[in-house]
Design a protein around this motif. Structure first.
Motif, mmCIF file in Angstrom:
data_model
loop_
_atom_site.group_PDB
_atom_site.id
_atom_site.type_symbol
_atom_site.label_atom_id
_atom_site.label_comp_id
_atom_site.label_asym_id
_atom_site.label_seq_id
_atom_site.Cartn_x
_atom_site.Cartn_y
_atom_site.Cartn_z
ATOM 1 N N VAL A 31 0.863 -1.186 0.000
ATOM 2 C CA VAL A 31 0.000 0.000 0.000
ATOM 3 C C VAL A 31 0.899 1.236 0.000
ATOM 4 O O VAL A 31 1.889 1.267 0.731
ATOM 5 C CB VAL A 31 -0.850 0.037 1.293
ATOM 6 N N ALA A 32 0.559 2.244 -0.786
ATOM 7 C CA ALA A 32 1.329 3.496 -0.738
ATOM 8 C C ALA A 32 0.749 4.396 0.343
ATOM 9 O O ALA A 32 -0.451 4.660 0.377
ATOM 10 C CB ALA A 32 1.301 4.204 -2.091
ATOM 11 N N LEU A 33 1.624 4.847 1.246
ATOM 12 C CA LEU A 33 1.200 5.653 2.393
ATOM 13 C C LEU A 33 2.031 6.932 2.486
ATOM 14 O O LEU A 33 3.234 6.916 2.181
ATOM 15 C CB LEU A 33 1.435 4.868 3.698
ATOM 16 N N PRO A 34 1.400 8.011 2.971
ATOM 17 C CA PRO A 34 2.175 9.232 3.166
ATOM 18 C C PRO A 34 3.046 9.133 4.419
ATOM 19 O O PRO A 34 2.651 8.494 5.389
ATOM 20 C CB PRO A 34 1.093 10.295 3.377
ATOM 21 N N ALA A 162 1.719 11.993 -7.560
ATOM 22 C CA ALA A 162 3.057 11.588 -8.006
ATOM 23 C C ALA A 162 3.229 10.072 -7.858
ATOM 24 O O ALA A 162 3.853 9.420 -8.696
ATOM 25 C CB ALA A 162 4.122 12.338 -7.223
ATOM 26 N N VAL A 163 2.648 9.489 -6.800
ATOM 27 C CA VAL A 163 2.708 8.027 -6.645
ATOM 28 C C VAL A 163 1.947 7.373 -7.794
ATOM 29 O O VAL A 163 2.422 6.409 -8.413
ATOM 30 C CB VAL A 163 2.086 7.551 -5.309
ATOM 31 N N LEU A 164 0.774 7.924 -8.099
ATOM 32 C CA LEU A 164 -0.052 7.371 -9.174
ATOM 33 C C LEU A 164 0.724 7.365 -10.491
ATOM 34 O O LEU A 164 0.701 6.380 -11.231
ATOM 35 C CB LEU A 164 -1.340 8.188 -9.311
ATOM 36 N N ALA A 165 1.417 8.465 -10.761
ATOM 37 C CA ALA A 165 2.189 8.565 -12.008
ATOM 38 C C ALA A 165 3.251 7.472 -12.080
ATOM 39 O O ALA A 165 3.602 6.991 -13.148
ATOM 40 C CB ALA A 165 2.836 9.940 -12.114
ATOM 41 N N GLY A 169 -1.804 0.982 -11.368
ATOM 42 C CA GLY A 169 -2.043 -0.358 -11.897
ATOM 43 C C GLY A 169 -1.095 -1.409 -11.338
ATOM 44 O O GLY A 169 -1.267 -2.595 -11.572
ATOM 45 N N ARG A 170 -0.084 -0.970 -10.590
ATOM 46 C CA ARG A 170 0.908 -1.931 -10.064
ATOM 47 C C ARG A 170 0.698 -2.221 -8.595
ATOM 48 O O ARG A 170 1.317 -3.146 -8.059
ATOM 49 C CB ARG A 170 2.337 -1.385 -10.261
ATOM 50 N N ILE A 171 -0.121 -1.414 -7.906
ATOM 51 C CA ILE A 171 -0.371 -1.612 -6.472
ATOM 52 C C ILE A 171 -1.871 -1.459 -6.192
ATOM 53 O O ILE A 171 -2.571 -0.786 -6.955
ATOM 54 C CB ILE A 171 0.443 -0.617 -5.605
ATOM 55 N N PRO A 172 -2.392 -2.078 -5.103
ATOM 56 C CA PRO A 172 -3.840 -2.060 -4.892
ATOM 57 C C PRO A 172 -4.390 -0.793 -4.240
ATOM 58 O O PRO A 172 -5.611 -0.606 -4.264
ATOM 59 C CB PRO A 172 -4.075 -3.271 -3.978
ATOM 60 N N LEU A 173 -3.549 0.061 -3.637
ATOM 61 C CA LEU A 173 -4.108 1.228 -2.949
ATOM 62 C C LEU A 173 -3.065 2.332 -2.726
ATOM 63 O O LEU A 173 -1.916 2.053 -2.404
ATOM 64 C CB LEU A 173 -4.644 0.798 -1.566
ATOM 65 N N ILE A 174 -3.537 3.582 -2.885
ATOM 66 C CA ILE A 174 -2.751 4.747 -2.462
ATOM 67 C C ILE A 174 -3.600 5.502 -1.446
ATOM 68 O O ILE A 174 -4.760 5.809 -1.717
ATOM 69 C CB ILE A 174 -2.439 5.691 -3.648
ATOM 70 N N VAL A 175 -3.042 5.781 -0.270
ATOM 71 C CA VAL A 175 -3.746 6.613 0.710
ATOM 72 C C VAL A 175 -3.227 8.044 0.540
ATOM 73 O O VAL A 175 -2.022 8.288 0.602
ATOM 74 C CB VAL A 175 -3.502 6.112 2.150
ATOM 75 N N ASP A 176 -4.163 8.970 0.303
ATOM 76 C CA ASP A 176 -3.785 10.358 0.041
ATOM 77 C C ASP A 176 -3.718 11.144 1.350
ATOM 78 O O ASP A 176 -4.738 11.387 1.977
ATOM 79 C CB ASP A 176 -4.821 10.997 -0.897
ATOM 80 N N GLY A 177 -2.522 11.543 1.733
ATOM 81 C CA GLY A 177 -2.374 12.331 2.961
ATOM 82 C C GLY A 177 -1.951 13.755 2.635
ATOM 83 O O GLY A 177 -1.392 14.436 3.483
ATOM 84 N N GLY A 178 -2.162 14.188 1.396
ATOM 85 C CA GLY A 178 -1.736 15.530 0.996
ATOM 86 C C GLY A 178 -0.237 15.576 0.734
ATOM 87 O O GLY A 178 0.417 14.540 0.612
ATOM 88 N N ALA A 179 0.285 16.792 0.652
ATOM 89 C CA ALA A 179 1.710 16.952 0.356
ATOM 90 C C ALA A 179 2.548 16.613 1.595
ATOM 91 O O ALA A 179 2.109 16.804 2.725
ATOM 92 C CB ALA A 179 1.983 18.387 -0.076
ATOM 93 N N CYS A 180 3.762 16.091 1.366
ATOM 94 C CA CYS A 180 4.617 15.696 2.497
ATOM 95 C C CYS A 180 5.248 16.933 3.145
ATOM 96 O O CYS A 180 5.605 17.890 2.459
ATOM 97 C CB CYS A 180 5.720 14.766 2.019
#
Ligand code: AMP
Ligand code: MG
Length: 343
Positions: A31-34, A162-165, A169-180
């Motif tokens: 999972v992509a996490l901020p 930026a994670v999406l870009a 299609g390669r991972i099941p989820l991105i959690v959007d926590g805004g800008a780092c």
């Protein structure tokens, strides 16, 4: 399948996103996490099959070790051995900087899979101070391995888009926590005993600076080359952080003579006429890192974003102005040097 992005800007949405992330991590998914540094691609650090999916999604060579994020400081001895002779210094550092963007390399325990540490006898550990990341790792109750959520060798993402870009299609989820918050990867250090003070070696410069660390020991920086890559400093490839467009880091304005017919973009530190870079060429685009007249933390937050935007232009070369090499400037100059060596 396209990768969904879950928002977190209202408490119920945040709750749902955290639940879904934890469910996927328990199921051995990534999972992509901020985090407060850059977005991470997370997996259960103690499940080698899950960790393997990180490498697969990132197309990351398996010799590159991953950072392990702990739910809190108390979890340190589940994954690392703390040598007696550095215990005191380690305690002081973790008290001061954890949770926060400081990663510490320590001897590893057997439960940490070789895939996580690239076969090294050490493990790099950190405790994040990001609201969402903290909730996910604490609810999971286990360490999470999480390198930056980009394809291997490319620019670290500092937003969900930026994670999406990088990984759609390669991972099941991105959690959007805004800008780092920081926008640069964590500082990595190792600690060795020493008298009268412990020796702290900065393996990767980042938001916790040499100046910050000085109070806690004798601090030194390592500048690495590809040659010692496999041993002391795995993963810090010269080509890391590279945009696709060739990048040139200047030392002074007179080092740059544009070639006829070539298209150039300028990454300017503070966008000031008097610095001498704005007039050097017919820049296709100029992007300023710190429009607020040269503040390093502001530049750091915008750094990867600006690099990405300039990379999209398709110019022949991105030209970067140098910046002060103190504080977070050291980390940005390090990244610019690596990016420029690729070509
Ligand atoms: P990141 O992409 O931010 O997760 O950074 C991972 C980087 O941490 C690697 O490329 C290494 O440079 C560094 N690292 C991780 N584990 C270790 C270790 N055991 N010893 C030294 N450096 C490490
Ligand atoms: Mg990375």
């Amino acid at each position: 399948m396209p990768t969904p992005i879950l928002p977190t800007d209202l408490p119920p949405l945040m709750h749902q996103a955290v639940e879904e992330a934890v469910r996927l991590l328990r199921a051995g998914e990534v999972v992509a996490l901020p985090t407060e540094t850059v977005y991470g691609l997370a997996a259960d650090a103690l499940n080698p099959a899950a960790v393997a999916k990180i490498f697969e999604a990132k197309e990351r060579p398996t010799f590159d070790p991953l950072i392990v994020h702990l739910p809190d400081k108390k979890h340190l001895d589940t994954v690392a051995e703390v040598p007696e002779d550095i215990q005191k210094t380690l305690n002081k550092l973790t008290e001061r900087f954890w949770p926060g963007p400081l990663t510490i390399v320590l001897p590893k325990k057997a439960c940490v899979p070789d895939l996580v540490t690239a076969g090294l006898p050490t493990v790099a550990v950190r405790v994040s101070n990001h609201g969402i990341f903290k909730r996910v790792v604490q609810e999971l109750g286990k360490p999470i391995a999480a390198p930056s959520a980009n394809r291997f060798g490319s620019i670290s993402p500092t937003s969900a888009n930026a994670v999406l870009a990088e990984l759609d299609g390669r991972i099941p989820l991105i959690v959007d926590g805004g800008a780092c918050l920081h926008g640069l990867e964590s500082t990595i250090i190792k600690i060795e005993p020493g008298t009268p003070k412990a020796l702290i070696t900065i393996l990767r410069p980042g938001p916790i600076t040499l100046e910050d660390l000085k109070l806690y020991g004798k601090v030194q920086r390592v500048t690495r080359t590809v040659v010692d890559e496999a041993t002391e400093a795995p993963g810090q490839l010269a080509s890391h952080y590279a945009p696709r467009t060739p990048l040139r880091l200047l030392s002074r304005p007179s080092d740059f003579i544009p070639e006829v017919g070539k298209r150039y973009a300028l990454m300017s530190y503070r966008g000031e006429e008097k610095d001498g870079y704005l007039d050097l060429a017919e820049w296709e685009q100029v992007m300023v890192l710190s429009p607020g007249n040269g503040k390093l933390p502001e530049a750091a937050v915008r750094f990867f974003y600006v690099l990405r935007e300039l990379d999209k232009l398709g110019v022949d070369e991105i030209v970067a102005e140098p910046m002060h090499e103190h504080g977070m400037g050291a980390a940005m100059m390090d990244k610019l040097r690596r990016a420029s060596k690729k070509w």
